[in-house]
Design a protein around this motif. Structure first.
Motif, mmCIF file in Angstrom:
data_model
loop_
_atom_site.group_PDB
_atom_site.id
_atom_site.type_symbol
_atom_site.label_atom_id
_atom_site.label_comp_id
_atom_site.label_asym_id
_atom_site.label_seq_id
_atom_site.Cartn_x
_atom_site.Cartn_y
_atom_site.Cartn_z
ATOM 1 N N UNK A 128 0.830 -1.203 0.000
ATOM 2 C CA UNK A 128 0.000 0.000 0.000
ATOM 3 C C UNK A 128 0.874 1.266 0.000
ATOM 4 N N UNK A 129 2.063 1.165 0.589
ATOM 5 C CA UNK A 129 2.920 2.346 0.643
ATOM 6 C C UNK A 129 3.921 2.391 -0.512
ATOM 7 N N UNK A 130 3.773 1.450 -1.453
ATOM 8 C CA UNK A 130 4.682 1.426 -2.603
ATOM 9 C C UNK A 130 3.965 1.887 -3.868
ATOM 10 N N UNK A 131 4.738 2.405 -4.807
ATOM 11 C CA UNK A 131 4.214 2.715 -6.136
ATOM 12 C C UNK A 131 5.291 2.365 -7.146
ATOM 13 N N UNK A 132 4.908 1.671 -8.200
ATOM 14 C CA UNK A 132 5.884 1.255 -9.205
ATOM 15 C C UNK A 132 5.604 1.924 -10.544
#
Ligand code: ZN
Ligand code: ZN
Length: 202
Positions: free
Chosen positions: A43-47
């Motif tokens: 949830x705290x990642x973005x790719x």
């Protein structure tokens, strides 16, 4: 979960065994480790994955989705559409990011495998024997890390995104559910894009 199990599960999810999905798994794991991130914290990642549309090797994106937990369904992954095999993984909570890029040192060896020669001749991956599929997987999986990827520095980089719209409406024509920003007004009625007759926007 050990890396071999992660690879097996990722390939099962992907549906066939290929160099690009295997590369995606290796690079995705490397990006996660560089940030000290876990998939449970997706949830705290973005790719941002640099593949495009309608080209070979897009399977790379499935390896990235599987290892990072950033998925098109969650909306925390996007393509930059550059036709490249690299990913930038953002940790939104700590405001850091890392870019990991595939290195093409093995492409000649990969291209010479029975799997790739058959693929080039138009044989679907699913019709190529398991052991020939695994030969390509092992080439990418067993190579030293520095032969298949460049892990960039972990840098301070913030990721900001538009707020998620959680409002929905029912199309006045077809009666189907539509997220509000996608409603169109046609002849005075709020309708979905398909019912509006307006061209779809990208
Ligand atoms: Zn594939
Ligand atoms: Zn409609």
């Amino acid at each position: 979960m050990d890396d071999t199990t992660i690879l097996a599960d990722a390939l099962a999810f992907h549906g066939h065994r290929c160099w690009a999905s295997t590369a995606g798994v290796r690079l995705g794991l490397a990006a996660m480790r560089a940030l000290g991130a876990s998939r449970a914290g997706a949830k705290q990642l973005h790719a941002v994955v640099e593949i495009g549309d309608h080209h070979g090797g897009m399977c790379f994106g499935d390896g990235i989705q599987f290892t990072t937990g950033c998925t098109f369904g969650k909306g925390n992954i996007e393509k930059s559409r550059e036709g490249k095999f690299a990913v930038t993984l953002f940790d939104k909570a700590s405001g850091r990011a890392v870019r990991v890029a595939y290195r093409p040192t093995l492409q000649a060896q990969i291209g010479a495998t029975a799997f790739m020669r058959k693929r080039a001749a138009g044989v679907p991956a699913s019709q190529i024997p398991d052991e020939e599929q695994m030969e390509v997987v092992r080439l990418v999986w067993d190579a030293p890390a520095e032969a298949v990827m460049t892990v960039g520095p972990v840098e301070p980089r913030a990721w900001s995104e538009p707020e998620e719209v959680v409002r929905f409406a029912v199309c006045a024509r077809c009666g189907e559910l539509v997220a509000e920003p996608y409603l169109r007004v046609a002849e005075g009625a709020s309708v979905c894009i398909a019912c509006s007759g307006y061209p779809q926007q990208g």
